[in-house]
Motif scaffolding. Structure first.
Motif, PDB file in Angstrom:
ATOM      1  N   VAL A   1       0.834  -1.209   0.000  1.00  0.00           N
ATOM      2  CA  VAL A   1       0.000   0.000   0.000  1.00  0.00           C
ATOM      3  C   VAL A   1       0.864   1.254   0.000  1.00  0.00           C
ATOM      4  N   LEU A   2       0.468   2.218  -0.841  1.00  0.00           N
ATOM      5  CA  LEU A   2       1.069   3.552  -0.821  1.00  0.00           C
ATOM      6  C   LEU A   2       0.007   4.531  -0.340  1.00  0.00           C
ATOM      7  N   ILE A   3       0.355   5.365   0.635  1.00  0.00           N
ATOM      8  CA  ILE A   3      -0.573   6.369   1.169  1.00  0.00           C
ATOM      9  C   ILE A   3      -0.255   7.721   0.556  1.00  0.00           C
ATOM     10  N   ALA A   4      -1.253   8.389  -0.021  1.00  0.00           N
ATOM     11  CA  ALA A   4      -1.064   9.724  -0.598  1.00  0.00           C
ATOM     12  C   ALA A   4      -2.051  10.691   0.050  1.00  0.00           C
ATOM     13  N   ASP A   5      -1.541  11.554   0.904  1.00  0.00           N
ATOM     14  CA  ASP A   5      -2.388  12.528   1.610  1.00  0.00           C
ATOM     15  C   ASP A   5      -1.504  13.677   2.068  1.00  0.00           C
ATOM     16  N   ASP A   6      -1.982  14.904   1.926  1.00  0.00           N
ATOM     17  CA  ASP A   6      -1.153  16.047   2.292  1.00  0.00           C
ATOM     18  C   ASP A   6      -1.161  16.344   3.784  1.00  0.00           C
ATOM     19  N   HIS A   7      -2.010  15.639   4.543  1.00  0.00           N
ATOM     20  CA  HIS A   7      -2.054  15.857   5.987  1.00  0.00           C
ATOM     21  C   HIS A   7      -1.223  14.799   6.707  1.00  0.00           C
ATOM     22  N   HIS A   8      -0.201  15.263   7.418  1.00  0.00           N
ATOM     23  CA  HIS A   8       0.717  14.367   8.119  1.00  0.00           C
ATOM     24  C   HIS A   8      -0.023  13.483   9.129  1.00  0.00           C
ATOM     25  N   VAL A   9      -0.964  14.073   9.865  1.00  0.00           N
ATOM     26  CA  VAL A   9      -1.692  13.335  10.891  1.00  0.00           C
ATOM     27  C   VAL A   9      -2.487  12.185  10.266  1.00  0.00           C
ATOM     28  N   VAL A  10      -3.093  12.442   9.108  1.00  0.00           N
ATOM     29  CA  VAL A  10      -3.858  11.391   8.426  1.00  0.00           C
ATOM     30  C   VAL A  10      -2.931  10.261   7.999  1.00  0.00           C
ATOM     31  N   ARG A  11      -1.797  10.624   7.417  1.00  0.00           N
ATOM     32  CA  ARG A  11      -0.839   9.597   6.980  1.00  0.00           C
ATOM     33  C   ARG A  11      -0.353   8.769   8.162  1.00  0.00           C
ATOM     34  N   ARG A  12      -0.061   9.437   9.270  1.00  0.00           N
ATOM     35  CA  ARG A  12       0.428   8.719  10.455  1.00  0.00           C
ATOM     36  C   ARG A  12      -0.642   7.767  10.987  1.00  0.00           C
ATOM     37  N   GLY A  13      -1.880   8.255  11.024  1.00  0.00           N
ATOM     38  CA  GLY A  13      -2.972   7.418  11.527  1.00  0.00           C
ATOM     39  C   GLY A  13      -3.184   6.180  10.673  1.00  0.00           C
TER      40      GLY A  13
ATOM     41  N   VAL B   1       2.696  -1.130   4.276  1.00  0.00           N
ATOM     42  CA  VAL B   1       2.749   0.237   3.756  1.00  0.00           C
ATOM     43  C   VAL B   1       4.168   0.467   3.233  1.00  0.00           C
ATOM     44  N   VAL B   2       4.282   0.671   1.932  1.00  0.00           N
ATOM     45  CA  VAL B   2       5.606   0.779   1.311  1.00  0.00           C
ATOM     46  C   VAL B   2       6.073   2.222   1.137  1.00  0.00           C
ATOM     47  N   GLY B   3       5.138   3.193   1.304  1.00  0.00           N
ATOM     48  CA  GLY B   3       5.552   4.577   1.142  1.00  0.00           C
ATOM     49  C   GLY B   3       4.441   5.564   1.430  1.00  0.00           C
ATOM     50  N   GLU B   4       4.830   6.840   1.564  1.00  0.00           N
ATOM     51  CA  GLU B   4       3.875   7.919   1.815  1.00  0.00           C
ATOM     52  C   GLU B   4       4.172   9.079   0.881  1.00  0.00           C
ATOM     53  N   ALA B   5       3.125   9.668   0.325  1.00  0.00           N
ATOM     54  CA  ALA B   5       3.260  10.822  -0.564  1.00  0.00           C
ATOM     55  C   ALA B   5       2.461  11.989  -0.008  1.00  0.00           C
ATOM     56  N   LYS B   6       3.008  13.206  -0.184  1.00  0.00           N
ATOM     57  CA  LYS B   6       2.339  14.413   0.338  1.00  0.00           C
ATOM     58  C   LYS B   6       1.466  15.099  -0.702  1.00  0.00           C
ATOM     59  N   ASN B   7       1.586  14.675  -1.957  1.00  0.00           N
ATOM     60  CA  ASN B   7       0.766  15.262  -3.018  1.00  0.00           C
ATOM     61  C   ASN B   7       0.692  14.290  -4.195  1.00  0.00           C
ATOM     62  N   GLY B   8      -0.113  14.649  -5.190  1.00  0.00           N
ATOM     63  CA  GLY B   8      -0.320  13.756  -6.321  1.00  0.00           C
ATOM     64  C   GLY B   8       0.927  13.511  -7.142  1.00  0.00           C
ATOM     65  N   LEU B   9       1.735  14.554  -7.303  1.00  0.00           N
ATOM     66  CA  LEU B   9       2.960  14.426  -8.091  1.00  0.00           C
ATOM     67  C   LEU B   9       3.931  13.447  -7.426  1.00  0.00           C
ATOM     68  N   GLU B  10       4.064  13.585  -6.124  1.00  0.00           N
ATOM     69  CA  GLU B  10       4.942  12.679  -5.379  1.00  0.00           C
ATOM     70  C   GLU B  10       4.386  11.253  -5.412  1.00  0.00           C
ATOM     71  N   ALA B  11       3.064  11.129  -5.406  1.00  0.00           N
ATOM     72  CA  ALA B  11       2.445   9.801  -5.469  1.00  0.00           C
ATOM     73  C   ALA B  11       2.842   9.085  -6.755  1.00  0.00           C
ATOM     74  N   ILE B  12       2.808   9.807  -7.865  1.00  0.00           N
ATOM     75  CA  ILE B  12       3.191   9.215  -9.152  1.00  0.00           C
ATOM     76  C   ILE B  12       4.651   8.779  -9.128  1.00  0.00           C
TER      77      ILE B  12
END
Length: 215
Positions: free
Chosen positions: A4-16, A29-40
């Motif tokens: 799973v890759l998590i893409a969300d700009d809110h740190h608290v949401v990603r941490r949860g 969970v293999v990674g976290e992205a802060k925006n759509g570009l980083e997700a790609i």
């Protein structure tokens, strides 16, 4: 393991999400992205099985990111996880290729089950998203050109009309008389519930009716 890759700009949401998903034996969970570009970018390097995608993010929103991901890696699933259930968000997300649409108030166990369901090849939509889609389909069915389909020749006339042509020019293009063109235009106005040529042209552009029948 479901990667799973998590893409969300809110740190608290990603941490949860990370904290809870780590408790699942079949999910990594293999990674976290802060925006759509980083997700790609992370999808390209990490090749997850599924992306939990927020809708509203800086740099690039979730819909655009989903569209690009599905174009390049059609086998990778995307589950929208957002706060919005209105049609302006739901329909574009599904059209972009999302396999699921859930709201952020979802219970953690339900989220995990949604992930597993999508990985089995089934779509998973929040009831509010489903209602929004159904409402959109009903409205689509109620549109004038769906209820009163244009004939192939009326489609041709409408296509020429949207180019700004006069009745004489339309008649010349379609090898018919001006009187015939006037009759077709009258029928088009009635079927589309419009009052004049400008309204007819705008309707045609809005609903993708600018091409002729090809007959």
């Amino acid at each position: 393991m479901i990667r799973v890759l998590i893409a969300d700009d809110h740190h608290v949401v990603r941490r949860g999400l990370l904290f809870f998903l780590k408790t699942q034996k079949d999910i990594e969970v293999v990674g976290e992205a802060k925006n759509g570009l980083e997700a790609i970018q992370l999808v390209e390097t990490l090749k997850p099985d599924i992306v939990l995608m927020d809708l509203v993010m800086p740099e690039m929103d979730g819909i655009q990111a989903t569209k690009r991901i599905k174009e390049r890696w059609p086998h990778i699933f995307v589950l929208m996880l957002t706060s919005f259930s209105d049609r302006d968000h739901v329909i574009p997300a599904i059209e972009a290729g999302a396999s699921g649409y859930q709201l952020k108030d979802i219970e953690p166990d339900e989220l995990v089950e949604s992930i597993r369901t999508i990985m089995r090849g089934e779509n998973m939509l929040h009831p509010d998203a489903t209602s929004t889609l159904e409402e959109g389909l009903r409205e689509e069915e109620m549109k004038p050109h769906i209820q009163n389909p244009l004939t192939p020749r009326e489609q041709d006339v409408l296509a020429e009309l949207t180019k700004g042509k006069s009745n004489r020019e339309i008649a010349s293009s379609l090898f018919v008389t001006e009187k015939t063109v006037k009759t077709h235009i009258s029928n088009i106005f009635t079927k589309l519930s419009v009052q004049d040529r400008t309204q007819a042209a705008l309707y045609a552009v809005k609903h993708g009716l600018t091409e002729g029948s090809g007959k």
